[in-house]
Design a protein around this motif. Structure first.
Motif, PDB file in Angstrom:
ATOM      1  N   GLY A  66      12.679  -2.377  -1.135  1.00 51.31           N
ATOM      2  CA  GLY A  66      13.505  -1.896  -2.231  1.00 51.31           C
ATOM      3  C   GLY A  66      12.705  -1.308  -3.370  1.00 51.31           C
ATOM      4  O   GLY A  66      13.068  -1.433  -4.544  1.00 51.31           O
ATOM      5  N   PRO A  68      10.544   2.351  -4.812  1.00 49.11           N
ATOM      6  CA  PRO A  68      10.386   3.778  -4.518  1.00 49.11           C
ATOM      7  C   PRO A  68       9.084   4.040  -3.751  1.00 49.11           C
ATOM      8  O   PRO A  68       8.108   3.302  -3.926  1.00 49.11           O
ATOM      9  CB  PRO A  68      10.359   4.439  -5.895  1.00 49.11           C
ATOM     10  N   TRP A  70       6.841   6.327  -4.120  1.00 49.96           N
ATOM     11  CA  TRP A  70       5.649   6.603  -4.945  1.00 49.96           C
ATOM     12  C   TRP A  70       4.996   5.312  -5.416  1.00 49.96           C
ATOM     13  O   TRP A  70       3.773   5.212  -5.499  1.00 49.96           O
ATOM     14  CB  TRP A  70       5.968   7.515  -6.138  1.00 49.96           C
ATOM     15  N   LEU A  71       5.821   4.291  -5.701  1.00 48.36           N
ATOM     16  CA  LEU A  71       5.273   3.018  -6.170  1.00 48.36           C
ATOM     17  C   LEU A  71       4.524   2.330  -5.033  1.00 48.36           C
ATOM     18  O   LEU A  71       3.458   1.742  -5.227  1.00 48.36           O
ATOM     19  CB  LEU A  71       6.397   2.118  -6.704  1.00 48.36           C
ATOM     20  N   ASP A  74       1.190   4.258  -4.815  1.00 48.56           N
ATOM     21  CA  ASP A  74       0.271   3.888  -5.901  1.00 48.56           C
ATOM     22  C   ASP A  74      -0.321   2.508  -5.655  1.00 48.56           C
ATOM     23  O   ASP A  74      -1.507   2.263  -5.872  1.00 48.56           O
ATOM     24  CB  ASP A  74       1.003   3.883  -7.254  1.00 48.56           C
ATOM     25  N   THR A  75       0.551   1.593  -5.210  1.00 49.90           N
ATOM     26  CA  THR A  75       0.098   0.232  -4.946  1.00 49.90           C
ATOM     27  C   THR A  75      -0.914   0.224  -3.808  1.00 49.90           C
ATOM     28  O   THR A  75      -1.947  -0.443  -3.874  1.00 49.90           O
ATOM     29  CB  THR A  75       1.313  -0.657  -4.589  1.00 49.90           C
ATOM     30  N   ILE A  78      -4.308   1.079  -4.860  1.00 49.11           N
ATOM     31  CA  ILE A  78      -4.993   0.020  -5.597  1.00 49.11           C
ATOM     32  C   ILE A  78      -5.427  -1.100  -4.650  1.00 49.11           C
ATOM     33  O   ILE A  78      -6.528  -1.617  -4.740  1.00 49.11           O
ATOM     34  CB  ILE A  78      -4.089  -0.500  -6.733  1.00 49.11           C
ATOM     35  N   VAL A  89       4.113  -6.472   0.013  1.00 47.59           N
ATOM     36  CA  VAL A  89       5.293  -5.984  -0.712  1.00 47.59           C
ATOM     37  C   VAL A  89       6.611  -6.400  -0.060  1.00 47.59           C
ATOM     38  O   VAL A  89       7.636  -6.452  -0.738  1.00 47.59           O
ATOM     39  CB  VAL A  89       5.329  -4.436  -0.904  1.00 47.59           C
TER      40      VAL A  89
END
Lengths: 530, 335
Positions: A66, A68, A70-71, A74-75, A78, A89
């Motif tokens: 749940g 996006p 892009w998140l 990005d994660t 990292i 996640v």
């Protein structure tokens, strides 16, 4: 998969080879043969073709969590590891349900020609049945690549211990082409049948780099020197009138080099050569970058064969008339090799020449001028050395020329992976062109100490100019000496060159950015080499 | 929506209330500072006057100096400063840690400092304070960070300690001396007591015990501690002892690093400890999102952590948010 997870945890939390080996033996004892063969295959880098791609994994994981996309991306940048990011996640598991390792592998290989929907359904149902560690391992099964420091040496020893077989027998059984899909570990360890025996290569003997001065090796009369060729290490096997060509990565590459087919007519008995596959023209080796055009190509056309002709430089003989010659001293093998090759007349297989010398000093210029011979340096081989299994010290040494170097400016940085996740450790370097612009020419990731990486990481964070997704451009200020093994012209790179095995040799804190090397200088090096 | 005439402003010295004439957790010397908690990036040296909870005051007197001008205020009490009301609410981060509510007739602001919504055994549990403007950290503001309960975490840790004791090996647990160390001390199975402490941890325990905290049995490791006494024991020390001669006396030992960063395999391997315990004093991803929604603020300000990413995420969720620059550091090894 419970045992496999605990094996992974044990190996991942230690650097001691003895602990890793003991964990492997324990695993092999506890697991059934179908699981064991998969574990052996996966941990030694023999992985099946992927049936689910990385984009699918990312999209499904973001959706299931749940968040996006892009998140998620990005994660991932990292965290530095896709399998790990996905495992963390996803929402927590309600009820864990583990299946045997081989069952997961069967499920995954079974997805080969399935529709995307069906793939997604299976992957999601497995994700929902595993906790964080289980998911992580399963994701690694999907994406391939368990790089957790199990060398083939450790694996061979563990299997030998488990199966109570000599190590060299195990090494021989593990060599070559086999698939975990329809085997058990015990099947693999059995005496091979005739057809398999014919194609089976010997495990390659690999040399370490010489650390000390060569005179430490003792009497020069006891040693041979050869050129260290810059091609593909390979074994040519002729048995029962059939030809097999193997690369050092234990890939069967017979079909990629049809040139060698004529060897079948030249020998009327079994023979196995060790040597180097090189791009070759008019009796001379050609630079490696030409051979590269042949390496990736499955479809070998007549025009490609004409453009990049290939030949073999033989430097060892491992089998002759059905007899294993590996225990015979090198001087005798060499004599036999010379005799065998003198009796045939072919441009396709050549004798790799001996570099003669009477004292170690004489060898130095031969090594330094390696590029003139299209070689990378020298190989030193003891006259009495037997042909060993794997990378061993003592009998053979590689003595490479000093690397090529240029001083370049760090201009982009990206976060690293694995133990460097979350640190800026992957860099792009540039040199000056005639108009005073910095032109990127290579990336490099290795060569600095942990402390130096931390220092550069801090610099990157404090001197960021712009961000492009995971990449940051930084103020051009840091200069590094970049070492590399080879250089070739390249149309894909703005700089017009591509370098091989680039790494950071030294941080030139003494050097102002204006004094970094120029593109003209880089092209000068290119011209010497090619 | 950002306020037109904000009660709190973000300056290069820290969060500032002009009307009240005070700063909150400033990083440059000022006249009057309200302090959320005792960690060094929030409670700094050089303020002419400090105001905090009693435990934070005790910590500051020990760390900054016994002679600082300070005043304390209990949780949930209101205090009037130049026509502005301030009150302190538990932040659940470390003992004494507070969120500071600043309000006048038109605006309610909450400065949450560092906080954690999952309960532990030593910090006053986090209390949600509804407000118009919420200032938050985002140290672990990525969807990979999700904490387990203390019960699960300590179950695993105690198991590891028992195995070490069976093998007569010392268990050296690394966590910073204020907060993490005491949480470890309280979470360890009572049969392993007393716990032996590095000087930095021991001194902080003494400060907190004197301020009224009830701690499990602990002993200092000093030059005079006999080596025979340190066999199969539990030892708590700050992470800075890794790779120093101090550890040598404790041989044979295994180390466990307690930090939220231990979630990631790369960080665990970089740390070179034998074991990573995922234990953090900061809010995790689910806790952060739940809090930011529940405060029902008009605008969220993110001071430190993965601020850029988190603010972009909040905006997509339809929550007004901004990144503000600060010198707060989140979870480090050096506290």
């Amino acid at each position: 998969m419970k045992h496999f997870i605990s094996l992974f945890k044990k190996i991942d939390s230690t650097t001691k080879t003895s602990v890793k080996q003991a964990a492997l033996v324990e695993y092999l004892q506890k697991s059934d043969g179908r699981d064991s063969i998969w574990a052996v295959a996966l941990l030694t880098g023999k992985r099946p073709k992927r049936t689910v791609n990385s984009t699918q994994i990312r999209t499904w994981a973001a959706e299931e969590s749940g968040i996006p996309l892009w998140l998620f991306e990005d994660t991932y940048h990292i965290v530095g590891d896709l399998a790990e990011t996905v495992s963390l996640v996803l929402p927590p598991v309600e009820k864990e349900n583990l299946k045997p390792l081989s069952e997961y592998m069967d499920l995954l290989t079974g997805l080969k020609d399935k529709e995307e929907e069906e793939k997604k359904e299976l992957v999601l149902s497995i994700w929902r049945s595993l906790d964080v560690t289980g998911r992580f391992i399963f994701n690694k099964l999907m994406t391939g690549g368990f790089r957790i420091g199990v060398s083939s040496k450790i694996m061979t020893k563990a299997i030998a211990d488990y199966a109570e077989l000599p190590e060299d027998v195990v090494a021989l059984r593990l060599t070559g082409r086999w698939s975990p899909v329809d085997l058990t570990l015990d099947d693999l360890l059995k005496e091979p049948d005739e057809e398999e025996r014919l194609s089976k290569p010997y495990p390659f003997y690999l040399a370490y780099a010489l650390e000390d001065e060569p005179h430490e090796l003792g009497d020069p009369d006891e040693w041979f020197a050869e050129r260290k060729w810059d091609g593909i290490r390979g074994q040519i096997i002729l048995r029962d009138g059939q030809l097999f060509v193997w690369s050092r990565g234990e890939e069967l590459i017979t079909d990629k080099y049809p040139e060698f087919e004529i060897l079948k007519d030249l020998f009327d008995h079994d023979i196995v050569f060790d040597g180097e596959i090189l791009a070759f023209s008019e009796g001379e080796p050609l630079p490696f970058h030409l051979l590269q055009q042949r390496i990736g190509r499955k479809n070998v056309t007549a025009s490609l064969m004409k453009k990049v002709p290939v030949a073999f430089y033989a430097y060892d003989i491992l089998e002759y008339k059905e007899e294993d010659f590996r225990e015979v001293p090198f001087s005798k093998r060499r004599a036999l090799l010379e005799k065998v090759l003198s009796e045939i007349d072919s441009e396709i297989i050549n004798l790799s020449p001996i570099v003669s010398f009477s004292n170690w000093k004489e060898l130095e210029p031969e090594r330094e001028n390696a590029l003139e011979y299209k070689s990378e340096g020298l190989m030193l081989k003891h006259k009495d050395s037997i042909y060993q299994v794997g990378r061993k010290k003592g009998g053979w040494w590689k003595w490479k020329m000093d690397p090529l170097t240029v001083d370049a400016v760090l201009i982009y940085a990206m976060r690293g992976h694995g133990r460097r996740a979350n640190l800026y450790t992957d860099y792009t370097f540039a040199v000056w062109d005639d108009e005073g612009n910095l032109v990127p020419f290579t990336k490099a990731y290795s060569g600095l100490t942990d402390a130096e990486f931390m220092e550069v990481d801090r610099f990157v964070k404090q001197n960021t100019i712009e961000r492009f997704g995971p990449v940051r451009s930084v103020t051009p200020e840091l200069v590094f000496e970049i070492a590399f093994e080879g250089i070739a012209p390249s149309k894909r790179h703005k700089s017009g060159v591509a370098v091989r095995f680039p790494r950071m040799h030294r941080w030139r804190k003494d050097k102002p950015v204006e004094e970094a090397d120029t593109l003209a200088n880089l092209h000068k090096i290119l011209n010497i080499v090619t | 929506m950002r306020p037109k005439d904000p009660l709190l402003q973000f300056t290069d010295k820290g969060i500032y209330c002009e009307k009240g004439g005070f700063f909150i957790d400033p990083w440059r010397p000022v006249d009057k500072a309200l302090i959320t908690h005792g960690h060094a990036d929030h409670a700094r040296w050089g303020m002419k006057n400090y105001l905090s909870t009693p435990i934070t005051e005790a910590i500051m007197k020990y760390r900054i100096g016994a002679d600082i001008n300070s005043e304390s205020i209990g949780f949930n009490h209101k205090k009037r400063i130049n026509g502005v009301h301030v009150s302190f609410f538990p932040a659940g981060h470390i003992p004494g840690s507070a969120q500071i509510l600043v309000e006048d007739t038109s605006q309610r602001w909450v400065v949450s400092g560092d906080y954690k919504v999952i309960e532990d055994s030593i910090s006053e549990p986090f209390e949600l304070v509804k407000c118009d403007y919420f200032i938050t950290e985002s140290t672990f503001g990525l969807p990979v960070y999700r904490w387990r309960t203390d019960e699960e975490i300590f179950g695993e840790l105690n198991q590891w300690i028992s195995e070490n004791i069976e093998n007569k090996i010392n268990s050296v647990i690394l966590g910073y001396s204020l907060g993490k160390a005491q949480r470890l001390l309280q979470g360890i199975d009572n049969s392993f007591l007393p716990v032996y402490c590095h000087g930095a941890v021991y001194n902080m325990n003494e400060v907190l015990a004197a301020a009224g905290m009830d701690l499990n049995d602990y002993k200092p490791i000093t030059r005079d501690t006999p080596k025979d006494e340190l066999k199969g024991r539990v030892i708590i020390a700050p992470p800075s002892v890794l790779g120093t001669p101090w550890l040598r006396k404790l041989k044979p030992y295994k180390t466990a690093m307690a930090s939220g960063w231990m979630t990631l395999r790369g960080a665990r391997r970089r740390r070179n400890a034998d074991k990573g315990i995922i234990l953090s004093d900061h809010v995790d991803w689910p806790g952060l999102n739940a809090t930011v929604k529940a405060v029902e603020a008009e605008h969220i300000y993110v001071t430190h952590g993965y601020s850029d990413i988190y603010v972009q995420y909040l905006r997509e969720q339809g929550i007004d948010a901004d990144v503000v620059k600060s010198e707060y550091e989140g979870e480090t090894d050096t506290e």
